[in-house]
Write a protein that holds these residues in place. Structure first.
Motif, PDB file in Angstrom:
ATOM      1  N   GLY A 170      -3.270  -5.627   5.864  1.00  0.00           N
ATOM      2  CA  GLY A 170      -3.078  -5.119   7.219  1.00  0.00           C
ATOM      3  C   GLY A 170      -1.723  -5.417   7.818  1.00  0.00           C
ATOM      4  O   GLY A 170      -1.428  -4.983   8.934  1.00  0.00           O
ATOM      5  N   VAL A 219       3.410  -0.769   4.690  1.00  0.00           N
ATOM      6  CA  VAL A 219       2.044  -1.170   5.002  1.00  0.00           C
ATOM      7  C   VAL A 219       1.482  -1.920   3.799  1.00  0.00           C
ATOM      8  O   VAL A 219       1.656  -1.478   2.652  1.00  0.00           O
ATOM      9  CB  VAL A 219       1.161   0.056   5.314  1.00  0.00           C
ATOM     10  CG1 VAL A 219      -0.285  -0.370   5.590  1.00  0.00           C
ATOM     11  CG2 VAL A 219       1.727   0.837   6.500  1.00  0.00           C
ATOM     12  N   TYR A 220       0.798  -3.043   4.059  1.00  0.00           N
ATOM     13  CA  TYR A 220       0.269  -3.892   2.995  1.00  0.00           C
ATOM     14  C   TYR A 220      -1.248  -3.964   3.093  1.00  0.00           C
ATOM     15  O   TYR A 220      -1.837  -3.712   4.160  1.00  0.00           O
ATOM     16  CB  TYR A 220       0.900  -5.281   3.073  1.00  0.00           C
ATOM     17  CG  TYR A 220       2.403  -5.240   2.895  1.00  0.00           C
ATOM     18  CD1 TYR A 220       2.976  -5.374   1.638  1.00  0.00           C
ATOM     19  CD2 TYR A 220       3.255  -5.025   3.993  1.00  0.00           C
ATOM     20  CE1 TYR A 220       4.361  -5.299   1.476  1.00  0.00           C
ATOM     21  CE2 TYR A 220       4.631  -4.955   3.823  1.00  0.00           C
ATOM     22  CZ  TYR A 220       5.178  -5.090   2.565  1.00  0.00           C
ATOM     23  OH  TYR A 220       6.536  -5.008   2.410  1.00  0.00           O
ATOM     24  N   ASP A 221      -1.896  -4.345   1.962  1.00  0.00           N
ATOM     25  CA  ASP A 221      -3.356  -4.252   1.910  1.00  0.00           C
ATOM     26  C   ASP A 221      -4.064  -5.294   2.764  1.00  0.00           C
ATOM     27  O   ASP A 221      -5.275  -5.193   2.984  1.00  0.00           O
ATOM     28  CB  ASP A 221      -3.857  -4.300   0.464  1.00  0.00           C
ATOM     29  CG  ASP A 221      -3.534  -5.602  -0.255  1.00  0.00           C
ATOM     30  OD1 ASP A 221      -2.981  -6.537   0.368  1.00  0.00           O
ATOM     31  OD2 ASP A 221      -3.839  -5.699  -1.461  1.00  0.00           O
ATOM     32  N   VAL A 247       0.841  -1.197   0.000  1.00  0.00           N
ATOM     33  CA  VAL A 247       0.000   0.000   0.000  1.00  0.00           C
ATOM     34  C   VAL A 247       0.875   1.245   0.000  1.00  0.00           C
ATOM     35  O   VAL A 247       0.698   2.158  -0.809  1.00  0.00           O
ATOM     36  CB  VAL A 247      -0.957   0.009   1.216  1.00  0.00           C
ATOM     37  CG1 VAL A 247      -1.663   1.359   1.343  1.00  0.00           C
ATOM     38  CG2 VAL A 247      -1.965  -1.115   1.090  1.00  0.00           C
ATOM     39  N   VAL A 290      -5.873   0.554   7.300  1.00  0.00           N
ATOM     40  CA  VAL A 290      -5.330   0.497   5.942  1.00  0.00           C
ATOM     41  C   VAL A 290      -6.075   1.489   5.051  1.00  0.00           C
ATOM     42  O   VAL A 290      -5.466   2.221   4.252  1.00  0.00           O
ATOM     43  CB  VAL A 290      -5.437  -0.926   5.374  1.00  0.00           C
ATOM     44  CG1 VAL A 290      -4.960  -0.963   3.916  1.00  0.00           C
ATOM     45  CG2 VAL A 290      -4.619  -1.906   6.211  1.00  0.00           C
ATOM     46  N   VAL A 294       2.056  -4.937   8.692  1.00  0.00           N
ATOM     47  CA  VAL A 294       2.953  -3.786   8.816  1.00  0.00           C
ATOM     48  C   VAL A 294       4.326  -4.311   9.194  1.00  0.00           C
ATOM     49  O   VAL A 294       4.469  -5.111  10.123  1.00  0.00           O
ATOM     50  CB  VAL A 294       2.458  -2.801   9.887  1.00  0.00           C
ATOM     51  CG1 VAL A 294       3.482  -1.678  10.084  1.00  0.00           C
ATOM     52  CG2 VAL A 294       1.109  -2.222   9.515  1.00  0.00           C
TER      53      VAL A 294
END
Length: 293
Positions: free
Chosen positions: A72, A68-70, A44, A105, A74
């Motif tokens: 959730g 940060v990734y889609d 993200v 997110v 981290v």
């Protein structure tokens, strides 16, 4: 694992005020979900800050401060995560892994869109008041939607609107990283791939005949050189950034300390290394390579 709840936060200022500063040597749980090494979603956003200063090889830039990734996930940089009292520093910095909820997110995505960071990145005006300023990379999105914003000398109170937008978003990502590190429930994320650069090791405290540069050794005895185990990556060919993903070699680097040297084809090398996070390449802002090396 405890969730980082940002769902009731309505402004960046509120997020920043609630988040604790990073805690050196914060305790991390040895259990929890997701398990270390578990896959993460699409990137993200991420933040990387690197000082611009002359360096003597070997050198690889710092990894992202936070990603940060889609789903959730981290990953937040915490150089103190693996340090023990009176022990030398490890060659690789550590990452804390935690989980934020979907609303958090969404907040990151919404702020990126509202600040115009999902649009094509402009050429940011330089900050002429700062000499040898750090460079900030803010990466937003993945794949074809990926945008990389590169700003030199970024400060919190930027007056230029474009630079101010990056500064605000960077502060949001830092606040999430601070919370992950300070929360105390994150797990340590061991690297699965490592970016390296190698250079022949000079004797400690002696000038290099080629450059005249004095290499000052660490203030503790360096370990004995060890054999380089990866037959697919020759250290003689790693004078620029190379990604290593051989599990035995990654483990060797993860367990090494600053000052460690490695013998390959009869030559002793110093190696600089950083974990490569999902969604990232060998250098700040670069996308993942289509091949592991």
């Amino acid at each position: 694992m405890a969730l980082i709840r940002l769902t009731t936060i309505t402004s960046l200022a509120a997020i920043t005020s609630m988040c604790a500063a990073p805690v050196a040597g914060a305790a991390f749980s040895e259990s929890g979900e997701p398990a270390a090494g578990a896959p993460v979603g699409e990137l993200v956003a991420s933040l990387t800050v690197q000082g611009l200063f002359p360096v003597t090889p070997p050198f690889v830039p710092s990894g992202p401060t936070v990603a940060v990734y889609d789903d959730g996930s981290v990953l937040a940089l915490d150089p103190a995560i693996r340090l023990l009292l009176d022990a030398p520093p490890y060659l690789l910095d550590g990452y804390a892994r935690a989980q934020i909820d979907a609303a958090a997110v969404d907040l990151v995505v919404d702020r990126a869109e509202a600040l115009g960071l999902t649009d094509a990145a402009p050429q940011y005006a330089p900050n002429l008041a700062i000499v040898d300023a750090p460079r900030t990379w803010v990466v937003v999105g993945a794949g074809e939607a990926r945008q990389v914003h590169v700003v030199d000398g970024l400060v919190d109170d930027e007056e230029d609107p474009q630079r101010a937008a990056v500064a605000e978003f960077a502060a949001l990502l830092r606040s999430i990283a601070d919370e992950v590190v300070a929360d105390g429930t994150a797990t340590y994320e061991p690297p699965s791939a490592v970016a390296i650069q190698a250079a022949p090791a000079d004797p400690v405290d002696q000038a290099s005949p080629a450059t005249g540069v004095v290499r000052v050794g660490p203030p503790y005895p360096a370990p004995e050189p060890v054999a380089w185990p990866d037959p697919t990556v020759r250290l003689a060919d790693a004078t620029d950034c190379v990604i290593v993903d051989d599990p035995a070699t990654v483990t060797l680097l993860a367990d090494a300390v600053v000052g460690a040297t490695f013998v390959d084809d009869g030559v002793t090398y110093a190696v600089a290394a950083q974990p490569v996070l999902p969604g990232h390449g060998c250098r700040p802002g670069t996308p993942p390579s289509t091949t592991p090396r």
